[in-house]
Scaffold this motif. Structure first.
Motif, PDB file in Angstrom:
ATOM      1  N   VAL A   1       0.825  -1.103  -0.255  1.00  0.00           N
ATOM      2  CA  VAL A   1      -0.382   0.181  -0.097  1.00  0.00           C
ATOM      3  C   VAL A   1       0.717   1.305   0.264  1.00  0.00           C
ATOM      4  CG1 VAL A   1      -2.080   1.300   1.228  1.00  0.00           C
ATOM      5  CG2 VAL A   1      -1.606  -1.025   1.368  1.00  0.00           C
TER       6      VAL A   1
ATOM      7  N   ILE B   1      -9.123  -0.028   4.028  1.00  0.00           N
ATOM      8  CA  ILE B   1      -6.580  -0.837   4.439  1.00  0.00           C
ATOM      9  C   ILE B   1      -6.590  -1.025   5.776  1.00  0.00           C
ATOM     10  CG2 ILE B   1      -6.480  -0.183   2.426  1.00  0.00           C
ATOM     11  CD1 ILE B   1      -5.288   2.294   4.078  1.00  0.00           C
TER      12      ILE B   1
ATOM     13  N   VAL C   1      -6.151  -5.115   2.697  1.00  0.00           N
ATOM     14  CA  VAL C   1      -6.974  -4.675   2.633  1.00  0.00           C
ATOM     15  C   VAL C   1      -8.479  -5.568   1.413  1.00  0.00           C
ATOM     16  CG1 VAL C   1      -7.680  -3.847  -0.230  1.00  0.00           C
ATOM     17  CG2 VAL C   1      -5.193  -3.472   0.497  1.00  0.00           C
TER      18      VAL C   1
END
Length: 451
Positions: free
Chosen positions: A246, A411, A447
């Motif tokens: 991420v 997330i 995620v």
């Protein structure tokens, strides 16, 4: 743009506030207070909002305040007023003294140590006053919105545009004999647009903020960037649940640093409400990671010679080689922890997160496949455990390039693991904050989408 000069009487007004502060301290001493501190401030501002080519609000503000805190030994009382008449100022001191007499002793209360007071006061090029002109402010906001709406026919609506300006002067004084004055201005232009129709509508925006009006982006640039960001979000998809790299864009990366700052702040530590208890001297980030505090940055958003208690600020490392060097402490939290103030009463000053990588494109290429986060939603951060879960939107990246926009995802991770798992910090610094960081790549997070 507004560029009208203004007669500058800020020094005279600061002297007037300084005289009031000294008078308040003398009244407190006469009333028997063993210590006292006073903050006097004046603020003037203009805020203009427009939407769809029409003016919605024009608000001019002018505020002032005198706040005094007195100590009778280790008993504390505080009071404030916006009325600068002598009888009201005297009544404010009397009220603070009355409150103190009915409070219990607190061993940690009192002024910061006299030996820590700032002795050298600097200017940081933070004072750039311009005349508050409502008509030109409206024109600036309208120009930003018009520029954005003209970019593409798919932008059929607007959430508005704004132009804001503010000028603030203040004086802090205490019974150690310290007196310091500060003054600063700020200006901003913002625009938020809506593209698409029905349930497929997407909203995004952009803003520019600076201490000097000449440092702002042009209204046209703000509007066009808001438009492009909005168009980029059209036709989003969701993602299947899984663990992926991420990348937080610079604008969102600030929130990660903000979570760290909250965890090493004195209030959270002495209340034992932090996931980074006893972290000073320990490895929290990778070995190359560094955060420096620089209170003396010219035109910095949080530049100051002294903190909210008059303690001298200093340039120093908050994190060095991934190791937490110190906490963020005012005098009260320092005493609760058996430590010394770090000159951070009122918060952190300008912070620089050092980069170890190039710009956003280089970070995307380095990540290869993963999620670029450009928006975060919700407050899903547990300050005690470090558990992290927030709604997000952004872009799915494949082979180092944007594949498609995504939203409706979450997330999740734990901040300790996220900090340790930082793989890169970009040099694409977002300059619109006192936390100056580029994009931050976290090697792996969960995620969760609808898939």
């Amino acid at each position: 743009m507004i560029a009208t000069a203004v007669t500058d009487d800020s020094r005279a007004r600061q002297q007037h506030l300084a005289a009031i502060a000294q008078q308040q301290l003398e009244l407190a001493r006469t009333a028997g207070a063993s210590q006292a501190e006073v903050t006097c401030s004046e603020d003037a501002g203009l805020a203009v909002n427009v939407r769809m080519g029409e003016v919605e609000t024009v608000e001019a503000t002018r505020d002032r305040s005198v706040s005094i805190t007195v100590y009778f030994g280790q008993r504390k009382g505080s009071a404030s007023t916006a009325d600068l008449r002598e009888d009201s100022l005297a009544a404010t001191v009397a009220q603070a003294c009355a409150i103190a007499r009915y409070t219990e002793d607190d061993p940690a209360s009192g002024l910061a140590d006299a030996g820590l007071m700032a002795t050298t006061l600097h200017e940081f090029d933070s004072w750039h006053p311009q005349a508050l002109d409502a008509e030109r402010a409206v024109d600036t906001a309208l120009a930003a919105e018009s520029a954005g709406r003209s970019v593409d026919a798919r932008i059929g609506n607007s959430d508005g545009a704004s132009m804001n300006s503010n000028a603030s002067i203040s004086v802090y004084a205490n019974s150690h004999g310290f007196l310091g004055a500060e003054r600063s201005t700020s200006y901003s232009i913002g625009c938020a647009l809506i593209a698409g129709t029905g349930e497929a509508m997407q909203r995004d925006g952009w803003y520019s903020v600076a201490l000097a009006q000449g440092d702002l982006e042009t209204p046209d640039a703000v509007g066009r960037r808001a438009a492009q960001r909005t168009l980029d979000r059209l036709d989003p998809r969701t993602l299947p649940t899984g663990q992926v790299p991420v990348l937080f864009c610079a604008e969102m990366a600030r929130s990660l640093i903000g979570s760290f700052l909250g965890a090493v702040s004195g209030g959270a530590l002495y209340r034992r409400a932090s996931f980074l208890l006893d972290s000073a001297g320990t490895q929290v980030f990778p070995g190359w990671f560094t955060i420096e505090e620089d209170p003396f940055l010219p035109r910095g958003f949080r530049s100051a010679s002294f903190d909210a208690e008059g303690v001298a600020t200093r340039r120093s490392l908050l994190v060095d080689g991934g190791v937490v060097q110190r906490y963020l402490l005012g005098s009260y939290s320092a005493r609760k922890l058996g430590l010394q103030s770090t000159g951070n009463a009122g918060g952190a000053h300008n912070l620089q997160v050092r980069a170890n990588a190039g710009g956003l494109e280089a970070l995307l290429r380095g990540m290869g496949t993963g999620l670029l986060v450009t928006e975060l939603m919700g407050q899903g951060v547990n300050a005690i455990t470090g558990d992290y879960s927030r709604g997000a939107a952004g872009f799915w990246i494949e082979n180092g390039e944007v594949a498609y926009p995504v939203d409706g995802i979450t997330i999740a991770g734990n901040l300790k693991a996220m900090f340790a798992g930082i793989e890169a910090v970009g040099d694409d610094i977002d300059p619109r904050s006192h936390v100056r960081t580029g994009s931050i790549l976290v090697g792996r997070m969960t995620v969760a989408g609808t898939g």
